[in-house]
Structures are given as structure tokens and as C-alpha cells.
Design an enzyme around this catalytic site. Structure first.
Site, PDB file in Angstrom:
ATOM      1  N   HIS A 122      -6.408  -6.058  -1.585  1.00  0.00           N
ATOM      2  CA  HIS A 122      -5.432  -4.991  -1.398  1.00  0.00           C
ATOM      3  C   HIS A 122      -4.364  -5.533  -0.462  1.00  0.00           C
ATOM      4  CE1 HIS A 122      -3.826  -0.935  -1.160  1.00  0.00           C
ATOM      5  NE2 HIS A 122      -3.844  -0.995   0.166  1.00  0.00           N
TER       6      HIS A 122
ATOM      7  N   SER B 214       0.826  -1.189   0.000  1.00  0.00           N
ATOM      8  CA  SER B 214       0.000   0.000   0.000  1.00  0.00           C
ATOM      9  C   SER B 214       0.877   1.263   0.000  1.00  0.00           C
ATOM     10  CB  SER B 214      -0.950  -0.038   1.201  1.00  0.00           C
ATOM     11  OG  SER B 214      -1.963   0.928   1.084  1.00  0.00           O
TER      12      SER B 214
ATOM     13  N   ASP C 249      -8.150  -3.245  -7.361  1.00  0.00           N
ATOM     14  CA  ASP C 249      -7.661  -2.995  -6.012  1.00  0.00           C
ATOM     15  C   ASP C 249      -8.807  -2.553  -5.097  1.00  0.00           C
ATOM     16  OD1 ASP C 249      -4.957  -2.335  -4.388  1.00  0.00           O
ATOM     17  OD2 ASP C 249      -6.510  -0.849  -3.938  1.00  0.00           O
TER      18      ASP C 249
END
Length: 400
Positions: A346, A179, A279
């Protein structure tokens, strides 16, 4: 609308059941204690609240004694004084609130789960600056105290300390992160690679680090460019410029050069991008955040892609197309790799269930773990796998 970090979304019942099954068949992950950076204040390398940054180090053994995996923690960004002030009262802004961490997925020392990297030296660098380890400034908080935007100094000081602890003599090295940590991996990839002699295999593995400004219509459903707004605020507030590619800055402004789709053009080190083309964080928080659509019309879809109607899937496939356009430059880069699945996820490398289990996404007969290992150790000439549109892949059982 602020973008807030989320550790995990409320997983659907299926994911919880699958995770329980996977964990029941594998050894419990190791719990690794926090180490605070030595002399942090003197180096100006501090968290938002001025506390020293921290990292977790698990020593390698056997054939992995001189191999190092550095993993940059994620957790979104703070782009205003208010959001950074709120953040400094959490573990994403203060080491006073950090605890030991479980190492699983690519960080696991279980050879069954993590056959290629299980015995490496493994480090997680905690994220406590709010600008993907790249800012270098300070500001006055609302209460009169100082907000420290020292992500770049944290990166440099922790790496320097690790070099003294054995990283300098590494024979193999891999920089990764998820991330905001995945974006940080791209930002620092060239610096990481340059720290080692040419004969050392030093590569980069950003996970879920490709954040898009232009989605399917240059905006979210409400007509706002939310990702651009957050990145622009972060870049300006935290003085993100020293880590940005000079060739990009010569042609474009700093915010645009902070986008992963621009960063990949300037990275020279071998890099493999692991990402979902759908995502889940971006779809929930930047494409269709709560408040950008009437009532609850998108809520079921953003909670589980399997609930999306045909009109919503057209929007999500537009997102996928923009994503693939953004990374197409990688296809022609020698020594680079892609693992772009169509799972509604994610961050996939840090969890054993998605990294390497019976529930892991599979592309080209490879789990993520096998694809990363084949790419890093050059067991395959190319690892450039791009999935077809959802729901074509039956191995995409996980959402989260």
C-alpha cells in the site's frame, strides 16, 4: 468499526532486512521543514482543531527549476464526531503536532534513486482534515469546541500560495499522493490541470488511491460494507460535494461519486494509476478487518499474503478481479497509464525501496520509477501494465 490510518504496518523481518540493505547503498533522504500556510484563519483554511495547515517545500534546481511535483499526504478518513475529535489530537488533525519530513522515493533529490524528478520543486501538503482535502463544513465537538472540516479550502489556499511561490510559472507539473492523498489526487486532478496554460504538461499520479466499495461479495467477511459506511459518513459529515463530478452527481448520490472508480470516468487530465491489485491496506482494513472472521483464521494471511491458503487466495483473487473491473475504463483513455502490480503493498511511490531499488516491483521490465518517467515524458507510446495473479511476479519481495 472505525478505519484508522496507519503509517506503516509492522513489517516482516524480510522487509526490514531488505530496507536496511537498500538504505545502506543510498544517501540519506533530505529532511524538509514544515511551512505553515500564511493567513490560514482569515481564509478559513484550517485543520480539524483550527490550527493552520502546513506543507514542506524543497526548491528545484538546474533543469528542474521550473518543474513542480505536488504530493498530497494520506492517512484514512474520519466519518463521525468522535473519530474526528480523536483525530484532531494527532498530526493528522493539527499542525501543532507536525514535524519535519524525510523526502524519499519520488520526492528524493538523489539522482540515482529518482532520475526523472530529483531536481524538481517538490511539495508535500500535510493532511489534517480527514476527508481527502475535500470537505467544507464545521461541527460542534463533544467538548463544545469547533471541529473544522476545511479540506477543500486547505487545498485551494495552499495551491494559491504555491502559485505565488513559482508554481504559476511551471513548465512541467505533476500532482500525486498516496492512499487518502491518492484519492485526493483524483478529486483535484481536473482543478490542478486547469490552473495551467495548455502548453504546460500538467498530469496526475494517484498512488494506492483506488478504494473499492464492492469487494468480492459486496461486503467484508462479516457481511458489512465497511468502505461504503466510512465514505458515506465522511461525505455527509464533512459536506463533500463541491469537488465531486457534476456529471456523476446528476445520476448518482454523493457517496458513490466519492469512489475512485466513479471519479476516473470524469477526469480529463492525463493520469497514471499506480496500485497493487492486492492492496494490503484494503485487505487488512476493509476486506478482512479483525473481528470480521472467527478467531485468528485470517490473521496470518492479512499479515503476509504468502501465508494465505487456497480458499483465502480465492477471496483475494475475487478482490483483484473487482479492482481490475473498476479501472478497466482507463485502458481506452488516451494519455492515461496503469502500473498495477501483484505485490502485497500500500503506497509505493513515496518509499525509495519500492520506487526504485533492487527490490522494487518490476512490470514490463520497468520499475515504478521508470514506468512513471516513461509515461510522464512520453518516452513510451503506452504504459499500461497489469500484473498476473499472485504469486506469479518474482520481483514482489516487499510486503507492507
Amino acid at each position: 468499526m472505525p478505519i484508522l490510518p496507519r503509517r506503516r504496518y509492522a513489517e516482516p523481518l524480510l522487509l526490514l532486512l531488505l530496507a536496511a540493505v537498500a538504505r545502506s547503498t543510498a544517501a540519506a533522504p533530505d529532511v524538509v521543514e514544515l511551512i505553515l500556510l500564511t493567513g490560514a484563519q482569515e481564509k478559513g483554511a484550517v485543520c480539524l482543531d483550527g490550527s493552520p495547515p502546513g506543507y514542506h517545500l524543497q526548491r528545484g534546481f538546474g533543469s528542474g527549476e521550473h518543474s513542480w511535483l505536488i504530493y498530497l499526504e494520506g492517512g484514512a478518513w474520519c466519518d463521525t464526531i468522535e473519530s474526528c475529535s480523536n483525530r484532531k489530537t494527532t498530526e493528522l488533525g493539527s499542525s501543532k503536532l507536525m514535524e519535519a519530513q524525510e523526502f524519499e522515493g519520488i520526492l528524493s533529490n538523489n539522482q540515482t534513486v529518482n532520475s526523472d524528478f530529483y531536481n524538481w520543486n517538490k511539495v508535500v501538503i500535510r493532511y489534517c482534515d480527514g476527508a481527502s482535502f475535500s470537505g467544507n463544513a464545521e461541527a460542534q465537538d463533544q467538548d463544545g469546541s469547533t471541529l473544522h472540516f476545511r479540506g477543500l479550502r486547505i487545498w485551494q489556499a495552499v495551491l494559491d500560495e504555491l502559485m505565488e511561490k513559482g508554481l504559476a510559472s511551471a513548465k512541467q507539473a505533476l500532482l500525486s499522493g498516496c492512499s487518502a492523498g491518492g484519492l485526493a489526487t483524483l478529486l483535484h486532478c481536473n482543478d490542478f490541470h486547469a490552473r495551467f496554460p495548455k502548453e504546460v504538461s500538467a498530469k496526475c499520479l494517484p498512488d494506492a488511491g483506488i478504494f473499492l466499495d464492492i469487494l468480492c461479495s459486496s461486503e467484508d467477511l462479516s457481511g458489512k460494507r465497511l468502505m461504503w459506511s466510512v465514505f458515506n459518513g465522511t461525505v455527509q459529515l464533512q459536506n463533500v460535494s463541491e469537488v465531486l463530478p457534476k456529471d456523476c452527481l446528476a445520476k448518482k448520490d454523493r457517496t458513490e461519486c466519492f469512489l475512485a472508480t466513479e471519479l476516473v470516468k470524469s477526469i480529463t487530465a492525463p493520469t497514471l494509476i499506480v496500485n497493487s491489485a492486492y492492496d494490503s491496506w484494503q485487505i487488512r482494513d476493509t476486506l478482512a478487518p479483525v473481528g470480521s472472521y472467527p478467531g485468528r483464521s485470517w490473521l496470518n494471511c492479512t499479515n503476509d499474503i504468502g501465508n494465505c491458503n487456497s480458499t483465502q487466495m480465492e477471496v483475494l483473487n475475487g478482490f483483484r478481479k473487482k479492482f481490475l473491473d473498476g479501472v478497466k475504463v482507463v485502458k481506452d483513455k488516451k494519455d492515461w497509464g496503469l502500473f498495477i502490480d501483484s505485490c502485497f503493498m500500500h503506497c509505493q511511490t513515496k518509499y525509495s525501496i519500492s520506487w526504485s531499488s533492487q527490490f522494487s516491483p518490476v512490470l514490463g521490465n520497468m520499475t515504478i520509477a521508470k514506468a512513471v518517467g516513461d509515461w510522464y515524458f512520453e518516452r513510451s507510446k503506452t504504459v499500461k501494465e497489469i500484473d498476473c495473479e499472485y504469486p506469479c511476479n518474482p520481483t514482489c519481495k516487499l510486503t507492507g
